[in-house]
Each structure stands twice: as structure tokens, then as C-alpha cells.
Design a protein around this motif. Sequence first.
Motif, PDB file in Angstrom:
ATOM      1  N   SER A   1       0.823  -1.200   0.000  1.00  0.00           N
ATOM      2  CA  SER A   1       0.000   0.000   0.000  1.00  0.00           C
ATOM      3  C   SER A   1       0.864   1.260   0.000  1.00  0.00           C
ATOM      4  CB  SER A   1      -0.900   0.000   1.230  1.00  0.00           C
ATOM      5  OG  SER A   1      -1.608   1.210   1.304  1.00  0.00           O
TER       6      SER A   1
ATOM      7  N   GLU B   1      -2.521   0.500  -4.307  1.00  0.00           N
ATOM      8  CA  GLU B   1      -2.995  -0.129  -3.083  1.00  0.00           C
ATOM      9  C   GLU B   1      -2.879  -1.652  -3.066  1.00  0.00           C
ATOM     10  OE1 GLU B   1      -3.951   0.467   0.643  1.00  0.00           O
ATOM     11  OE2 GLU B   1      -3.700   2.081  -0.794  1.00  0.00           O
TER      12      GLU B   1
ATOM     13  N   SER C   1     -11.502   1.119   4.239  1.00  0.00           N
ATOM     14  CA  SER C   1     -12.380   1.991   3.447  1.00  0.00           C
ATOM     15  C   SER C   1     -11.589   2.687   2.341  1.00  0.00           C
ATOM     16  CB  SER C   1     -13.089   3.003   4.345  1.00  0.00           C
ATOM     17  OG  SER C   1     -12.159   3.837   4.978  1.00  0.00           O
ATOM     18  N   TRP C   2     -10.344   3.028   2.609  1.00  0.00           N
ATOM     19  CA  TRP C   2      -9.467   3.602   1.582  1.00  0.00           C
ATOM     20  C   TRP C   2      -9.279   2.601   0.447  1.00  0.00           C
ATOM     21  CZ3 TRP C   2      -6.983   8.190   0.600  1.00  0.00           C
ATOM     22  CH2 TRP C   2      -5.924   8.162  -0.303  1.00  0.00           C
ATOM     23  N   GLN C   3      -9.023   1.328   0.795  1.00  0.00           N
ATOM     24  CA  GLN C   3      -8.837   0.302  -0.229  1.00  0.00           C
ATOM     25  C   GLN C   3     -10.105   0.097  -1.045  1.00  0.00           C
ATOM     26  OE1 GLN C   3      -7.358  -2.986   2.164  1.00  0.00           O
ATOM     27  NE2 GLN C   3      -5.305  -2.679   1.327  1.00  0.00           N
TER      28      GLN C   3
ATOM     29  N   ALA D   1      -0.753   4.144   0.706  1.00  0.00           N
ATOM     30  CA  ALA D   1      -1.655   5.070   1.390  1.00  0.00           C
ATOM     31  C   ALA D   1      -0.865   5.882   2.409  1.00  0.00           C
ATOM     32  CB  ALA D   1      -2.774   4.295   2.089  1.00  0.00           C
TER      33      ALA D   1
ATOM     34  N   LEU E   1     -10.203   2.760   8.560  1.00  0.00           N
ATOM     35  CA  LEU E   1      -9.929   3.800   7.569  1.00  0.00           C
ATOM     36  C   LEU E   1      -9.137   3.226   6.396  1.00  0.00           C
ATOM     37  CD1 LEU E   1     -10.350   6.774   6.977  1.00  0.00           C
ATOM     38  CD2 LEU E   1      -8.237   7.260   8.197  1.00  0.00           C
ATOM     39  N   HIS E   2      -8.208   2.330   6.690  1.00  0.00           N
ATOM     40  CA  HIS E   2      -7.405   1.737   5.626  1.00  0.00           C
ATOM     41  C   HIS E   2      -8.254   0.845   4.724  1.00  0.00           C
ATOM     42  CE1 HIS E   2      -3.984  -0.768   3.978  1.00  0.00           C
ATOM     43  NE2 HIS E   2      -3.701   0.459   3.620  1.00  0.00           N
TER      44      HIS E   2
ATOM     45  N   ILE F   1      -3.761   7.098   7.329  1.00  0.00           N
ATOM     46  CA  ILE F   1      -4.815   6.185   6.875  1.00  0.00           C
ATOM     47  C   ILE F   1      -4.467   4.758   7.276  1.00  0.00           C
ATOM     48  CG2 ILE F   1      -5.869   5.158   4.818  1.00  0.00           C
ATOM     49  CD1 ILE F   1      -5.861   7.936   3.595  1.00  0.00           C
TER      50      ILE F   1
END
Length: 162
Positions: A44, A99, A59-61, A46, A56-57, A50
Motif C-alpha cells: 500500500s 494499493e 475503506s481507503w482500499q 496510502a 480507515l485503511h 490512513i
Amino acid sequence: MNAESDARDEAAAPAAPAPATGDVTGDVTPDVTEGVTKEWELGSRAPGFIKASRALHVSWQVGVFVVGLAVVVAGIVMLPLPGPGWLVIFGGMAIWATEFVWAQLVLRWTRRKVTEAAQKALDPKVRRRNIILTVVGLVIVAVLVGIYVWKFGIAMPWKIHE
């Protein structure tokens, strides 16, 4: 903070520059401005804040996956329609590669194959062969068009005199 986020933070630490020896552990790309090679590690990309939170990670993915999927689907739609379909598909893969490791590996493999094809195309023997094949193909097409025109004449599909 839980152990998973610590492991992700440690894995996201920048890698030391490595010589371009063709190793398979990292993607070695020359930095044109400084003349230095740098290695991109898998995983990742990110931001740290995050990756610090598991929810949060994830949801970021999911967000990265949805955006990449939209771009890839748009590229697939552009394949039969006007537009740069393959370019857009690879753009979506690049979004995913920010990601997901599998997308990074696919892009690494694609980049390697494109580089090999470009080197092969620049080979003088291959260029000469391609030029000869193109000229022979054009001569064959010209002869077939000439035979058609000689036998049937030039007949327009529309009525010009009306």
C-alpha cells in the motif's frame, strides 16, 4: 494502536536504493532528474494516518478499488468505441497498483514486456524484416487493386451523373 497497523507502517518504510540488476523483489526505475535508481516496494502507498486505522485503511482500499474499477470499465467500453481503451485500462490498473500488490505485479510484468518489445523493435534485423514485409504486403495489395480495376473498372457506389 494494534499490531497490524504497526506491521503495515514498518512495511511501508521507504526502501534503500538498489542497483538495477534485474532483481525480482522490487521495481527498479531510473530517476531521470538525478540519474539515480530507486526501488519501489510492493504494498500500500496510502498515507500513514490512513494506515494507522484498520477501518480507515479498509475503506481507503474499497475507494481505490471502486475508482480503479470505474476507470477499467470505461477503458473496456472504449475498446470497441472511439477512445484510448488500452491506455485507460492501464490507467485503472495503475490506480489499483497504488494499493494492491496483485496490480503492482501485473503492471511490473506489463512494463517488462513492453520494454522487451521496444528493444526487439529497435533491433536492426527486426526493423529490416518488418520493412520488407510491409513493402511486400503493399505490393501485393497494389497488384490486387490493379487487377480488380483492370477487370471491372472503377465503379463508384453512387450515381454521380444523376
